[in-house]
Design an enzyme around this catalytic site. Structure first.
Site, PDB file in Angstrom:
ATOM      1  N   GLY A 188       0.842  -1.314  -0.028  1.00 43.86           N
ATOM      2  CA  GLY A 188       0.051  -0.105  -0.094  1.00 43.86           C
ATOM      3  C   GLY A 188       0.783   1.350  -0.219  1.00 43.86           C
ATOM      4  N   GLU A 208       4.521  13.001  -6.531  1.00 41.73           N
ATOM      5  CA  GLU A 208       4.294  12.522  -7.809  1.00 41.73           C
ATOM      6  C   GLU A 208       4.621  11.039  -8.032  1.00 41.73           C
ATOM      7  OE1 GLU A 208       3.869  14.175 -12.307  1.00 41.73           O
ATOM      8  OE2 GLU A 208       4.248  15.377 -10.691  1.00 41.73           O
TER       9      GLU A 208
END
Length: 301
Positions: free
Chosen positions: A75, A96
């Site tokens: 995750g 990003e």
């Protein structure tokens, strides 16, 4: 495990709050803003647009795939940061690589911190965050520093405080922008290091920079080899213009300080002295703006 479940449930609850048009939060003073701003919220990836102020322009595909594999298994461990644009609309401030990697593995949501900021604050957050956290190449760092100076109007002293770097370190990065664009590209692509660039920037003529750059790449010269080559070039350049009289020499008491002055002023400083001890300090500049910058550093006006 119970704590993690509770945290995720809280994130989903905040997500539902943000989906309610009657609770649209536009500023930090709005109702329920304190429940959202600064907290971790699960946001739909499709509701997030990339940041046009992102200083990083190159993303290593292999590293991105490795991060994507890690995210698929574990995750997103570190939340991204976004700013709210409008109802259910957000813009990426930092993270990003995590955002791109999450899209690669098909995640529909991503944990995020929500900030409310104008474009200038967003730019500053993005640049400072990336300088501190991302593995940017030297030219990307230099460009980020320059943008903070130009667009946020920070002095090098304030920039030093903001990013937690010595002013001389910032000056060394900014000097790299004086290199020929071909050399800058070579540095970004990993053909030469920052050490090579710092040596090459001491050569004023771009064609001579390029000639030595080609030699560095072709012969795989080390940084020390490059520094020696630059000194040899400077010696030849001085010899070509040498007069019959003995040229002034750099006084021994100033030899160690030339580089310090060069780094502080971000300009090549030359110190010469006669045998009697008289001398001069020369600081070249290429424009009125550069002259005013140097003047401000020296006299504080």
């Amino acid at each position: 495990m119970a704590k993690a479940t509770k945290k995720q449930a809280l994130g989903r609850g905040l997500s539902a709050l943000l989906k309610d048009p009657e609770n649209d939060i536009k500023s930090a003073s709005d109702k329920n803003a304190d429940k959202v701003v600064g907290n971790i919220v699960e946001l739909e990836i499709e509701a997030i647009e990339v940041n046009p102020f992102q200083p990083r322009s190159n993303f290593n595909d292999q590293a991105l795939r490795e991060l994507a594999t890690s995210i698929k298994e574990l995750g997103v461990i570190q939340p991204i940061t976004v700013r709210k644009l409008g109802f259910d609309s957000y813009q990426l401030v930092s993270g990003e690589r995590r955002f791109r990697a999450s899209k690669l593995v098909g995640l529909e949501t991503i944990p995020a911190y929500i900030r409310i900021a104008n474009d200038q604050e967003s730019l500053e957050m993005a640049l400072v965050e990336n300088i501190q956290r991302q593995d940017l190449d030297p030219i990307e760092i230099a460009l980020s520093y320059q943008r903070l100076i130009d667009e946020i109007q920070l002095t090098q002293e304030r920039l030093s405080d903001r990013v937690g770097k010595k002013r001389s370190t910032i000056a060394n990065y900014l000097r790299l922008l004086k290199l020929d664009p071909i050399i800058q590209t070579g540095m970004r692509d990993g053909f030469v290091s920052m050490g090579h660039g710092r040596a090459l920037v001491n050569i004023d003529k771009k064609e001579e920079q390029l000639a030595l750059y080609e030699k560095i790449v072709g012969q795989n010269l080390s940084v020390r080899d490059t520094e020696r080559a630059v000194k040899e070039y400077q010696g030849k350049a001085t010899g070509a213009t040498k007069s019959t009289s003995k040229p002034p020499a750099v006084p021994s008491f100033a030899k160690e300080d030339i580089q310090k002055l060069t780094d502080y002023l971000s300009a090549k400083v030359d110190i010469k002295s006669s045998e009697k001890g008289k001398g001069k300090v020369t600081i070249p500049f290429n424009s009125q703006e550069e002259f005013l910058r140097i003047k401000k550093l020296i006299v504080g006006e």
